[in-house]
Design a protein around this motif. Sequence first.
Motif, PDB file in Angstrom:
ATOM      1  N   ALA A  69      43.802  29.340  41.199  1.00  0.00           N
ATOM      2  CA  ALA A  69      44.069  29.077  42.612  1.00  0.00           C
ATOM      3  C   ALA A  69      42.812  28.723  43.394  1.00  0.00           C
ATOM      4  N   VAL A  70      41.658  29.235  42.985  1.00  0.00           N
ATOM      5  CA  VAL A  70      40.445  29.012  43.771  1.00  0.00           C
ATOM      6  C   VAL A  70      39.594  27.868  43.236  1.00  0.00           C
ATOM      7  N   SER A  71      40.146  27.100  42.302  1.00  0.00           N
ATOM      8  CA  SER A  71      39.364  25.999  41.725  1.00  0.00           C
ATOM      9  C   SER A  71      38.958  24.985  42.796  1.00  0.00           C
ATOM     10  N   ALA A  72      39.847  24.748  43.767  1.00  0.00           N
ATOM     11  CA  ALA A  72      39.516  23.795  44.841  1.00  0.00           C
ATOM     12  C   ALA A  72      38.348  24.317  45.667  1.00  0.00           C
ATOM     13  N   PHE A  73      38.340  25.623  45.955  1.00  0.00           N
ATOM     14  CA  PHE A  73      37.214  26.205  46.690  1.00  0.00           C
ATOM     15  C   PHE A  73      35.920  26.050  45.908  1.00  0.00           C
ATOM     16  N   LEU A  74      35.964  26.336  44.598  1.00  0.00           N
ATOM     17  CA  LEU A  74      34.759  26.240  43.777  1.00  0.00           C
ATOM     18  C   LEU A  74      34.234  24.809  43.738  1.00  0.00           C
ATOM     19  N   ASP A  75      35.148  23.834  43.708  1.00  0.00           N
ATOM     20  CA  ASP A  75      34.726  22.432  43.730  1.00  0.00           C
ATOM     21  C   ASP A  75      34.041  22.099  45.061  1.00  0.00           C
ATOM     22  N   ASN A  76      34.624  22.575  46.162  1.00  0.00           N
ATOM     23  CA  ASN A  76      34.011  22.352  47.485  1.00  0.00           C
ATOM     24  C   ASN A  76      32.655  23.035  47.580  1.00  0.00           C
ATOM     25  N   LEU A  77      32.568  24.231  46.995  1.00  0.00           N
ATOM     26  CA  LEU A  77      31.300  24.957  47.002  1.00  0.00           C
ATOM     27  C   LEU A  77      30.230  24.175  46.256  1.00  0.00           C
ATOM     28  N   ALA A  78      30.606  23.580  45.117  1.00  0.00           N
ATOM     29  CA  ALA A  78      29.646  22.807  44.333  1.00  0.00           C
ATOM     30  C   ALA A  78      29.093  21.638  45.135  1.00  0.00           C
ATOM     31  N   VAL A  79      29.970  20.958  45.860  1.00  0.00           N
ATOM     32  CA  VAL A  79      29.534  19.834  46.695  1.00  0.00           C
ATOM     33  C   VAL A  79      28.629  20.339  47.823  1.00  0.00           C
ATOM     34  N   HIS A  80      29.028  21.425  48.448  1.00  0.00           N
ATOM     35  CA  HIS A  80      28.263  21.975  49.576  1.00  0.00           C
ATOM     36  C   HIS A  80      26.870  22.415  49.149  1.00  0.00           C
ATOM     37  N   LEU A  81      26.737  22.938  47.942  1.00  0.00           N
ATOM     38  CA  LEU A  81      25.466  23.501  47.480  1.00  0.00           C
ATOM     39  C   LEU A  81      24.616  22.522  46.666  1.00  0.00           C
ATOM     40  N   GLN A  82      25.022  21.283  46.614  1.00  0.00           N
ATOM     41  CA  GLN A  82      24.344  20.311  45.758  1.00  0.00           C
ATOM     42  C   GLN A  82      22.853  20.199  46.038  1.00  0.00           C
ATOM     43  N   THR A  83      22.492  20.315  47.291  1.00  0.00           N
ATOM     44  CA  THR A  83      21.082  20.114  47.661  1.00  0.00           C
ATOM     45  C   THR A  83      20.252  21.392  47.552  1.00  0.00           C
ATOM     46  N   PHE A  97      28.572  30.793  52.796  1.00  0.00           N
ATOM     47  CA  PHE A  97      29.658  29.810  52.739  1.00  0.00           C
ATOM     48  C   PHE A  97      30.957  30.476  52.280  1.00  0.00           C
ATOM     49  N   THR A  98      30.873  31.320  51.252  1.00  0.00           N
ATOM     50  CA  THR A  98      32.070  32.009  50.757  1.00  0.00           C
ATOM     51  C   THR A  98      32.672  32.891  51.841  1.00  0.00           C
ATOM     52  N   LEU A  99      31.822  33.644  52.524  1.00  0.00           N
ATOM     53  CA  LEU A  99      32.292  34.528  53.590  1.00  0.00           C
ATOM     54  C   LEU A  99      32.975  33.728  54.700  1.00  0.00           C
ATOM     55  N   GLU A 100      32.399  32.579  55.045  1.00  0.00           N
ATOM     56  CA  GLU A 100      32.950  31.776  56.140  1.00  0.00           C
ATOM     57  C   GLU A 100      34.249  31.077  55.771  1.00  0.00           C
ATOM     58  N   GLN A 101      34.492  30.873  54.474  1.00  0.00           N
ATOM     59  CA  GLN A 101      35.720  30.197  54.047  1.00  0.00           C
ATOM     60  C   GLN A 101      36.914  31.138  53.935  1.00  0.00           C
ATOM     61  N   LEU A 102      36.664  32.446  53.911  1.00  0.00           N
ATOM     62  CA  LEU A 102      37.750  33.414  53.715  1.00  0.00           C
ATOM     63  C   LEU A 102      38.920  33.243  54.686  1.00  0.00           C
ATOM     64  N   SER A 135      31.563  32.050  38.053  1.00  0.00           N
ATOM     65  CA  SER A 135      32.042  30.699  38.352  1.00  0.00           C
ATOM     66  C   SER A 135      31.328  30.134  39.570  1.00  0.00           C
ATOM     67  N   ILE A 136      31.022  30.998  40.538  1.00  0.00           N
ATOM     68  CA  ILE A 136      30.265  30.556  41.715  1.00  0.00           C
ATOM     69  C   ILE A 136      28.854  30.142  41.301  1.00  0.00           C
ATOM     70  N   LEU A 137      28.169  30.995  40.540  1.00  0.00           N
ATOM     71  CA  LEU A 137      26.798  30.683  40.136  1.00  0.00           C
ATOM     72  C   LEU A 137      26.734  29.423  39.289  1.00  0.00           C
ATOM     73  N   ASN A 138      27.750  29.201  38.471  1.00  0.00           N
ATOM     74  CA  ASN A 138      27.770  28.008  37.620  1.00  0.00           C
ATOM     75  C   ASN A 138      27.863  26.730  38.433  1.00  0.00           C
ATOM     76  N   ARG A 139      28.328  26.830  39.693  1.00  0.00           N
ATOM     77  CA  ARG A 139      28.431  25.649  40.560  1.00  0.00           C
ATOM     78  C   ARG A 139      27.091  25.325  41.218  1.00  0.00           C
ATOM     79  N   PHE A 140      26.152  26.271  41.198  1.00  0.00           N
ATOM     80  CA  PHE A 140      24.867  26.045  41.863  1.00  0.00           C
ATOM     81  C   PHE A 140      24.030  25.042  41.086  1.00  0.00           C
ATOM     82  N   ASN A 141      23.327  24.185  41.824  1.00  0.00           N
ATOM     83  CA  ASN A 141      22.429  23.211  41.208  1.00  0.00           C
ATOM     84  C   ASN A 141      21.044  23.844  41.034  1.00  0.00           C
TER      85      ASN A 141
END
Length: 203
Positions: A69-83, A97-102, A135-141
């Motif tokens: 269910a949270v795969s869409a959030f994780l994808d958005n997180l990856a884009v947000h944290l790209q830089t 970011f996670t806290l603000e999306q709740l 899964s969150i950490l794996n999205r970090f660049n």
Amino acid sequence: MRRHGWAGDIPADDEEAIARIVAAARRVIDEDGTVNVSRVAEDLGITRPTLYRYFPNLEALLRATAMSAVSAFLDNLAVHLQTYTAPTDAVVEGIAFTLEQLPHDRYLGMVMQPGKASAFTAGVTGEIAITFGRSILNRFNVDWRGSGFDDTTLTELVEFMLRTLQSLIIDPGRPPRHGTDLRTYLHDWIAPAVQAHCRAAVH
């Protein structure tokens, strides 16, 4: 593996059976706000023992449902944290970011907010919470290994982040911190702990 019921529409294989169970669990959550094994089984036209052949307990079912269910959030997180490539900046922004999306993501709220159907039901060190955190950490660049984090210390970092999130969710402060104030607070108190580990790893 035998498959009973399924309202006359038997899955082709175990993968399809698992996908149907997870989809049914999401429907039940949408209707009831929580996961109930009996309701999921009823939705699929199967017995509880049949469901338990694929998911041995409620925690396993919740974990699979939550992560799907949270795969869409994780994808958005990856884009947000790209830089964000520095561990300290990534950790601070990941928490903020996670806290603000709740409030804006029902399934993320179900996973993160302490309650009956939550990754925190078994505590922040439970398997669901740790899997989600990794899964969150794996999205970090971020080059975690190059920054001195191995599998063990990454898991400890996940626990540290989840404990911080849990605390901020349960008691967001008076008044609650948002935006720049939240990030300044995290940079002042969370970032030094992450940075200290990076320095220790280098030396």
